[in-house]
Design a protein around this motif. Structure first.
Motif, PDB file in Angstrom:
ATOM      1  N   GLU A 103     -21.444  -9.711 -30.879  1.00 40.00           N
ATOM      2  CA  GLU A 103     -21.358 -11.135 -31.190  1.00 40.00           C
ATOM      3  C   GLU A 103     -20.044 -11.649 -30.612  1.00 40.00           C
ATOM      4  O   GLU A 103     -19.041 -10.936 -30.649  1.00 40.00           O
ATOM      5  N   LYS A 104     -20.046 -12.886 -30.136  1.00 41.67           N
ATOM      6  CA  LYS A 104     -18.799 -13.463 -29.628  1.00 41.67           C
ATOM      7  C   LYS A 104     -17.777 -13.542 -30.769  1.00 41.67           C
ATOM      8  O   LYS A 104     -18.105 -13.991 -31.865  1.00 41.67           O
ATOM      9  N   GLY A 105     -16.570 -13.064 -30.501  1.00 44.05           N
ATOM     10  CA  GLY A 105     -15.530 -13.096 -31.521  1.00 44.05           C
ATOM     11  C   GLY A 105     -15.576 -11.903 -32.474  1.00 44.05           C
ATOM     12  O   GLY A 105     -14.701 -11.769 -33.339  1.00 44.05           O
ATOM     13  N   GLN A 106     -16.574 -11.042 -32.305  1.00 42.48           N
ATOM     14  CA  GLN A 106     -16.696  -9.855 -33.160  1.00 42.48           C
ATOM     15  C   GLN A 106     -15.467  -8.957 -32.971  1.00 42.48           C
ATOM     16  O   GLN A 106     -14.949  -8.812 -31.863  1.00 42.48           O
ATOM     17  N   VAL A 107     -14.977  -8.419 -34.088  1.00 34.77           N
ATOM     18  CA  VAL A 107     -13.844  -7.492 -34.006  1.00 34.77           C
ATOM     19  C   VAL A 107     -14.396  -6.078 -34.135  1.00 34.77           C
ATOM     20  O   VAL A 107     -15.122  -5.764 -35.081  1.00 34.77           O
ATOM     21  N   ILE A 108     -14.099  -5.251 -33.144  1.00 31.44           N
ATOM     22  CA  ILE A 108     -14.623  -3.885 -33.126  1.00 31.44           C
ATOM     23  C   ILE A 108     -13.468  -2.888 -33.092  1.00 31.44           C
ATOM     24  O   ILE A 108     -12.353  -3.223 -32.671  1.00 31.44           O
ATOM     25  N   ARG A 109     -13.741  -1.682 -33.567  1.00 28.35           N
ATOM     26  CA  ARG A 109     -12.707  -0.648 -33.615  1.00 28.35           C
ATOM     27  C   ARG A 109     -12.994   0.387 -32.540  1.00 28.35           C
ATOM     28  O   ARG A 109     -14.012   1.071 -32.562  1.00 28.35           O
ATOM     29  N   ILE A 110     -12.095   0.480 -31.580  1.00 31.25           N
ATOM     30  CA  ILE A 110     -12.262   1.394 -30.441  1.00 31.25           C
ATOM     31  C   ILE A 110     -10.927   2.104 -30.206  1.00 31.25           C
ATOM     32  O   ILE A 110      -9.887   1.455 -30.220  1.00 31.25           O
ATOM     33  N   THR A 136      -9.891  -8.552 -25.981  1.00 31.82           N
ATOM     34  CA  THR A 136      -8.455  -8.676 -26.236  1.00 31.82           C
ATOM     35  C   THR A 136      -8.119  -7.828 -27.464  1.00 31.82           C
ATOM     36  O   THR A 136      -9.009  -7.516 -28.261  1.00 31.82           O
ATOM     37  N   TYR A 137      -6.851  -7.443 -27.579  1.00 30.49           N
ATOM     38  CA  TYR A 137      -6.421  -6.731 -28.778  1.00 30.49           C
ATOM     39  C   TYR A 137      -6.354  -7.729 -29.921  1.00 30.49           C
ATOM     40  O   TYR A 137      -5.869  -8.850 -29.753  1.00 30.49           O
ATOM     41  N   HIS A 138      -6.844  -7.295 -31.079  1.00 33.22           N
ATOM     42  CA  HIS A 138      -6.860  -8.144 -32.265  1.00 33.22           C
ATOM     43  C   HIS A 138      -5.742  -7.659 -33.183  1.00 33.22           C
ATOM     44  O   HIS A 138      -5.626  -6.462 -33.424  1.00 33.22           O
ATOM     45  N   GLY A 139      -4.931  -8.563 -33.692  1.00 30.92           N
ATOM     46  CA  GLY A 139      -3.831  -8.138 -34.544  1.00 30.92           C
ATOM     47  C   GLY A 139      -2.683  -7.634 -33.690  1.00 30.92           C
ATOM     48  O   GLY A 139      -2.029  -8.426 -33.023  1.00 30.92           O
ATOM     49  N   ASP A 189       5.105  -1.620 -22.922  1.00 31.66           N
ATOM     50  CA  ASP A 189       6.432  -2.256 -22.988  1.00 31.66           C
ATOM     51  C   ASP A 189       7.419  -1.465 -23.854  1.00 31.66           C
ATOM     52  O   ASP A 189       8.624  -1.529 -23.643  1.00 31.66           O
ATOM     53  N   HIS A 190       6.902  -0.668 -24.820  1.00 30.41           N
ATOM     54  CA  HIS A 190       7.793   0.127 -25.672  1.00 30.41           C
ATOM     55  C   HIS A 190       7.994   1.534 -25.112  1.00 30.41           C
ATOM     56  O   HIS A 190       8.665   2.362 -25.722  1.00 30.41           O
ATOM     57  N   LEU A 191       7.344   1.838 -23.974  1.00 29.56           N
ATOM     58  CA  LEU A 191       7.477   3.109 -23.246  1.00 29.56           C
ATOM     59  C   LEU A 191       6.872   4.309 -23.968  1.00 29.56           C
ATOM     60  O   LEU A 191       7.061   5.437 -23.545  1.00 29.56           O
ATOM     61  N   GLN A 192       6.154   4.068 -25.080  1.00 23.90           N
ATOM     62  CA  GLN A 192       5.535   5.196 -25.791  1.00 23.90           C
ATOM     63  C   GLN A 192       4.066   5.320 -25.429  1.00 23.90           C
ATOM     64  O   GLN A 192       3.418   4.337 -25.097  1.00 23.90           O
ATOM     65  N   PHE A 193       3.572   6.558 -25.532  1.00 22.60           N
ATOM     66  CA  PHE A 193       2.141   6.802 -25.391  1.00 22.60           C
ATOM     67  C   PHE A 193       1.506   6.453 -26.728  1.00 22.60           C
ATOM     68  O   PHE A 193       2.002   6.875 -27.767  1.00 22.60           O
ATOM     69  N   ARG A 194       0.427   5.692 -26.735  1.00 24.02           N
ATOM     70  CA  ARG A 194      -0.226   5.307 -27.986  1.00 24.02           C
ATOM     71  C   ARG A 194      -1.625   5.915 -28.039  1.00 24.02           C
ATOM     72  O   ARG A 194      -2.407   5.735 -27.109  1.00 24.02           O
ATOM     73  N   CYS A 195      -1.886   6.677 -29.092  1.00 29.56           N
ATOM     74  CA  CYS A 195      -3.187   7.289 -29.298  1.00 29.56           C
ATOM     75  C   CYS A 195      -3.616   6.940 -30.712  1.00 29.56           C
ATOM     76  O   CYS A 195      -3.118   7.529 -31.671  1.00 29.56           O
ATOM     77  N   GLU A 196      -4.491   5.948 -30.860  1.00 28.35           N
ATOM     78  CA  GLU A 196      -4.850   5.443 -32.189  1.00 28.35           C
ATOM     79  C   GLU A 196      -6.099   4.576 -32.062  1.00 28.35           C
ATOM     80  O   GLU A 196      -6.509   4.210 -30.958  1.00 28.35           O
ATOM     81  N   ILE A 197      -6.674   4.240 -33.204  1.00 24.27           N
ATOM     82  CA  ILE A 197      -7.789   3.282 -33.191  1.00 24.27           C
ATOM     83  C   ILE A 197      -7.198   1.887 -33.035  1.00 24.27           C
ATOM     84  O   ILE A 197      -6.213   1.552 -33.696  1.00 24.27           O
ATOM     85  N   SER A 198      -7.766   1.099 -32.135  1.00 19.90           N
ATOM     86  CA  SER A 198      -7.278  -0.275 -32.000  1.00 19.90           C
ATOM     87  C   SER A 198      -8.418  -1.236 -32.335  1.00 19.90           C
ATOM     88  O   SER A 198      -9.585  -0.888 -32.221  1.00 19.90           O
ATOM     89  N   GLU A 199      -8.026  -2.425 -32.754  1.00 19.64           N
ATOM     90  CA  GLU A 199      -9.032  -3.443 -33.019  1.00 19.64           C
ATOM     91  C   GLU A 199      -9.117  -4.364 -31.819  1.00 19.64           C
ATOM     92  O   GLU A 199      -8.094  -4.840 -31.310  1.00 19.64           O
ATOM     93  N   LEU A 200     -10.336  -4.581 -31.351  1.00 21.05           N
ATOM     94  CA  LEU A 200     -10.552  -5.454 -30.204  1.00 21.05           C
ATOM     95  C   LEU A 200     -11.390  -6.641 -30.631  1.00 21.05           C
ATOM     96  O   LEU A 200     -12.245  -6.525 -31.503  1.00 21.05           O
TER      97      LEU A 200
END
Lengths: 82, 226
Positions: free
Chosen positions: B131-138, B166-169, B106-117
């Motif tokens: 685990e259900k609800g576990q937050v992982i870094r990918i 889903t994205y977390h945060g 939506d912001h039209l930028q390419f994003r290359c970073e660690i995301s929290e899922l």
């Protein structure tokens, strides 16, 4: 020969972030009357047929199968003699 | 267990996927060129990331018509596993194996970073070691990861528990319902924008992707008594 002039655009219900950006750019150039811009694609497909009805059917199929993603896009085209 | 990693002109995460399978599982894995029409010897097909066919027309649109995608449809219909990562996810939606579409961020930028899922569904073949609800870094690396589908489709995804990640945060691309990854109704086809194959060792910044590969292997093992 015929040429299909095809426009593929986002459906009205789908937000267009590129269009929003261009709207702001035009406004900042002083075109205050610009309210909205929608970005789309224009394609010309040259077809080896003289039968308008067949061409229409075939181009519709092409749009449905490949040229547009109908989840978010719509298409329209006109046929002209090449 | 035998893996295939598809290779299209413009794929660029295929070797990462091969290495991830080798390093995490040590199971046999082949790179398979997009002209292949028979995938019957494989248990899991990975459709990797990259810019297949230069993203011409729409990302994934041209690759979805490759000969190998016919074989992927058969593979999926037989109940075998398919994972599409990033461009692979885009290819699977264009093929119709997964619903919806991936739009420009939506912001039209390419994003290359660690995301929290957040792992929303651990009942899939791909996620049962989380685990259900576990937050992982990918990590993510995309310009077109903004998942979109009409409301009826979203309702269906929710009702069938098809939203897997889903994205977390922060949502990095504007996707509906913060969706990062979904599966099909049968649960054997998964598509996700983040790259688990890039998160299989602490030296890479995260090892949280490993559990995806171990989940897949465990599921297969339970089914085949291995």
């Amino acid at each position: 020969m015929m040429i299909a002039k095809i426009h593929v655009t986002l459906k009205g219900s789908v937000l267009d972030p590129q269009g929003t950006t261009i709207t702001k750019s035009l406004n900042s150039l002083g075109y205050d009357e610009v309210r909205d811009v929608r970005i789309g694609k224009y394609m010309e497909v040259k077809i080896d047929t003289t039968d308008r009805k067949i061409a229409e059917e075939r181009v519709t199929e092409m749009c449905e199968k490949l040229l547009a993603n109908t989840v978010i896009e719509k298409y329209e085209f006109e046929l002209v003699e090449a | 267990m035998r893996f295939a990693v598809l290779v299209f002109p413009g794929s660029n995460c295929d070797i990462d996927a091969v290495k991830a399978v080798e390093d995490v599982l040590g199971e046999p894995v082949d790179s398979v060129w997009h002209t292949e029409t028979d995938l019957s010897q494989y248990d899991c097909v990975i459709v990797p990331g990259g810019f297949s066919y230069g993203d011409y027309l729409r990302s994934g649109a041209v690759a979805s018509l490759s000969p190998v995608m016919g074989a992927v449809k058969e593979h999926a219909a037989a109940g075998k596993l398919v994972i599409g990562i990033c461009n692979g996810f885009q290819i699977l939606t264009e093929t119709g194996l997964l619903p919806g579409v991936l739009r420009h961020n939506d912001h039209l930028q390419f994003r290359c970073e660690i995301s929290e899922l957040r792992v929303e569904n651990t009942d899939t073949a791909f996620t049962n070691d989380y685990e259900k609800g576990q937050v992982i870094r990918i990590p993510i690396a995309h310009g077109e990861g903004n998942y979109f589908a009409d409301q009826a489709t979203i309702d269906q995804l929710k009702a069938n528990n098809q939203i897997v990640f889903t994205y977390h945060g922060t949502n990095p691309n504007g996707s509906i319902e913060n969706i990062a990854g979904i599966c099909n109704e049968q649960g054997n086809v998964l598509g996700m924008m983040p790259h688990p194959e890039r998160a299989v060792h602490e030296l890479l910044g995260s090892a949280d992707g490993k559990a995806m590969f171990t989940s897949i292997f465990r599921t297969w093992g339970e089914k085949h008594g291995a």
